[in-house]
Structure formats: structure tokens, C-alpha cells
Design a protein around this motif. Sequence first.
Motif, short mmCIF file in Angstrom:
data_model
loop_
_atom_site.label_atom_id
_atom_site.label_comp_id
_atom_site.label_asym_id
_atom_site.label_seq_id
_atom_site.Cartn_x
_atom_site.Cartn_y
_atom_site.Cartn_z
N ASN A 1 0.83 -1.17 -0.03
CA ASN A 1 0.01 0.00 -0.15
C ASN A 1 0.87 1.30 -0.12
OD1 ASN A 1 -2.77 -1.35 0.65
ND2 ASN A 1 -1.43 -2.08 2.29
N ARG B 1 -1.99 -1.14 -4.01
CA ARG B 1 -2.97 -0.13 -3.63
C ARG B 1 -1.98 1.05 -3.79
NH1 ARG B 1 -6.27 2.28 1.18
NH2 ARG B 1 -5.16 0.97 2.23
N GLU C 1 -2.98 5.31 -3.43
CA GLU C 1 -4.06 6.13 -3.32
C GLU C 1 -3.63 7.48 -2.69
OE1 GLU C 1 -8.27 5.88 -0.84
OE2 GLU C 1 -6.85 4.10 -0.89
N LEU D 1 -4.81 -1.34 -7.64
CA LEU D 1 -5.75 -0.15 -7.58
C LEU D 1 -5.04 1.13 -7.81
CD1 LEU D 1 -8.79 1.16 -7.09
CD2 LEU D 1 -8.14 1.17 -4.80
N ARG E 1 -5.95 4.77 -7.12
CA ARG E 1 -7.29 5.62 -6.83
C ARG E 1 -6.82 6.96 -6.47
NH1 ARG E 1 -9.95 3.14 -2.17
NH2 ARG E 1 -11.57 2.25 -3.72
#
Length: 486
Positions: A334, A368, A370, A405, A407
Motif C-alpha cells: 500500500n 494499492r 491512493e 488499484l 485511486r
Amino acid sequence: MLMKKIYVIFVIILLGFPIVSAASSLKTYNAPEGATLNDKFKVFVKLTDKKDWTQIPSYMIYVDEVVDTKHHVRNSSMATFDFEGSVEVKIVCRAENINKAKVRPLSYSISHSIVNDSTLMFRLDKPANLSVEVNDDIFGNLHLFANPIDKYNISENSKDVVYFGPGVHEFKDGVYRIESGKTVYIAGGAVMKGQMLIENVHDVRLIGRGIIDPKVKMGIRIANSRNVYVEGLFATQCATGGSENVTIRNVKVISYYGWGDGMNVFSSRNVTFDGVFCRNSDDCTTVYGTRLGFEGPSCNVTMKNSTLWADVAHPIFIGIHGNPDKPEVLENLNYINIDILDHKEKQINYQGCMAINAGDDNLVRNVRFENIRIENFRQGQLLNLRIFYNKKYCKSPGRGIENVLFRNISYNGDNAELSIIEGYNEERGIKNIRFENLKINGELIYDEMPGKPKWYHTGDMGGIYVGPHVEGVSFVKSDLGSLGDA
């Protein structure tokens, strides 16, 4: 009636309502005798409601500039202090008149003023790791690290603590080995002339506001250890290998030499980076499997609230190294609330601000990215996702990349080259890549965006090539209220 009022106040406190504190404080540290300073800038700081300025030392540090494929070491500056509340900063440039200036990351929106052609002033209301640049000079800049107040209250008389006070500390073999169960405190104003080594130990804290000398390569090394906490220091590198339950908070690393990666992770689990600053002469932060004597996969790695600047190679790089004889999975990675200030890489094979290059039969999954804000880097790609077989570094291509992902990613600039998403073959592919609120120069890139011809791939609108052996790529727009600065 009085008793009822007291009872209400007591309930409010128990329920955890915030209690506003007007406290403000400032803590500065003198440079020790023998420290190498840079006199390009004179740096002053004061509490906003006070009159008297305090000058803080500006240390000499070193950064890497690549010119025509050659590396060149450049002198740069670093200053640091602690505060709580609100402070004003005054920077006097002694080398030249200030025609223009930047205080980055730009997403912080720190307004500044130029006074008398040579003085830059601005205000800070919360801690921040900053680059102050005069006349577009990104190498002779000032790295200003405004820390939260150090509240450990540790002194040389503290029990169960190895205390290094202000001054220069040297070690016979250039290494200080930290023992299990120890807290090592390096005070502000201390300069360590040796590596801080956390190896084959457990339950260790390495904390403070001191400096590992910029000439010490790999200033902090964590190897085959568990339950490690590192906070507040400055070094060239901080690598983690074969370890678990590691937290690295508000650590600043700046390197200038070849292969000067910032914060590597090899074969490690449960690693958190929070509020770090990396400016490096190679990848800023990486996640690998088996490598350099460390064995096994990596998982549960998080970097958040941080700033990355790659003078060479990638700001974020995942996946190239592993063990093809016993294939590994790199997962649950992350990267959240990050500013990328620069990316400079001429070699197309090593480009990408956010790069996942799966090699050595690695499977990379559940990644991820983000709330990542990318400024106008000098040369490279926004992202690079490939099943990768580079014979210089790998024994085989990777197995795959799955479930990534992106984002609330924003890029503002005009130097990005074509981004790439590409698999290797039918058995070694990429799947399930989701872009949510991708914003490039203010324009949202999504499948139903206005002005996109139906026969175009959405990636074409954002300079992203989606190649063969890739499936399940989507570009969507969600609640724009979640974008924030992105």
C-alpha cells in the motif's frame, strides 16, 4: 444545579471530545564542532507570536545529478528543527539574489514572500519535510525538515537507554551494533560517523533527532530482526531485510552515490513507513523477495504520508527480485498519501514513478496506490506495469501482476513519456487493474469521459499503452469529493 454542570463536563471529557490547546513550542539544535556545514543559506526560525529569531545550522549534504548519462555529486543543504503550534521561517540566500522560489511539495500550498532580493519567508502551522528551491536550482536547494516536538524526554541519565548526546560520535569499525531490547537515542545536534546496524535482534528502538553522517553509506540497516521502531533521524539509506514488524517514521534519507536506494524491503513482513522523506540516487522505495542473502517473499508493506524524489530510477519499484526455484508472492502493498517531487531516468527499461516489474517468477498482487500527487518530473513515465525479464537482474520472467488499484492519482506536468502495461505471454499476464479518478493536468481520465471517441482505448487519453496479455483494465470516475489535492 452546580453538580449537574460538573457531571456534563466530566461526560464530555470521557467521550473523547477534543480539548483545544494553545501550547506552542520550538526546539532547535546547534551543530557540533567538526560537522560539515554549507553556508549557501542562513536559516532562521521563530514562533509566530514571538519577536526573536533563532538561527539554525545548515548542514552540507550531497545529491546526485545525472548529466549526459554520467553521475555528478552536487553539494546541497539540510536544516532541521522541532516545533508545535505555528512558526515563521526566514531563509537568507548568500550566494545569489532570489528572483523566484518554490517551497515543495506544491500540494502543501505554502505561500512565501521574497524580501530584499535575498530573503525568503513563510509560515508553517504543522510539521513538514520540505524542499526550498531558489531560482529553479533543485540541486543546491535547502532540504528543511520541520519535525514535531520530540516528546521522549530522554537524557543521558535515562534508564535502559543508550544515549548519544550532541557532538560527533565515531566507531572503531564504522558500525554501531544495537542489542536486543535496547532503545538507542541519538539527540539533536549529534552526528554519527558510522552505520546504525540492527541485525539478528528483537524489540529495538532507534530514535531521536540526530544525523547519521552523509558520508556513511547505508546509514541505517535492519536485517533479520523483529519488532523494530525507527523514528526522526537523518541518513543516506534505511534498508530492511529478512525482518518483521518494522515501523519507520519521520526518517529522512538522501543519497548521492551509485545504487543509493532509499528504503528497500527484502523478504520482510509487516513493514510500515510513515511520514518519511526519500531523495535518492536510485530507487526511493522498493519491495522485493529473495535478494542479497535474504530469503522469502515480502507482504503487508505500507508507505503513507511521505515524500519521494528519485534523482535516478523509480520513486516506487516493486517485484523484480525473487527465487524462481521456489516462486514467491509479493502481496498486500500500500502506498497512500504520497507526494512524488521528481523522477529522472533516461533508460526506458527503468522508468515509472509507480512501477511493478514482476521478475524471477514472482507473483505481485493486491497493490494499492491512493492519493498520490506527482509533480512535473524531469524524465520518465507515470507508471510501468510489466512482466519483466531482464537478464541482468532476473533468472526468469515473473508469473503475474494481479489486483492493482490506482485511486486518486494526479499528475501535473508535460514531461511524462508513454506509460506501459504489458504482460509476457498467455501464462504470465496482468489482470484486474483499476484506475479510479486518474487526473492528468486537471483532466479526469475515465471510460465514459467526454470527448473520447468510442473507438479509442481510454489509456490513449492518458498516455498509457495497454499491451498484450493484459485483461480487466478499467478507468472509472467515483465520488470527486474524495479526491482532495489529487
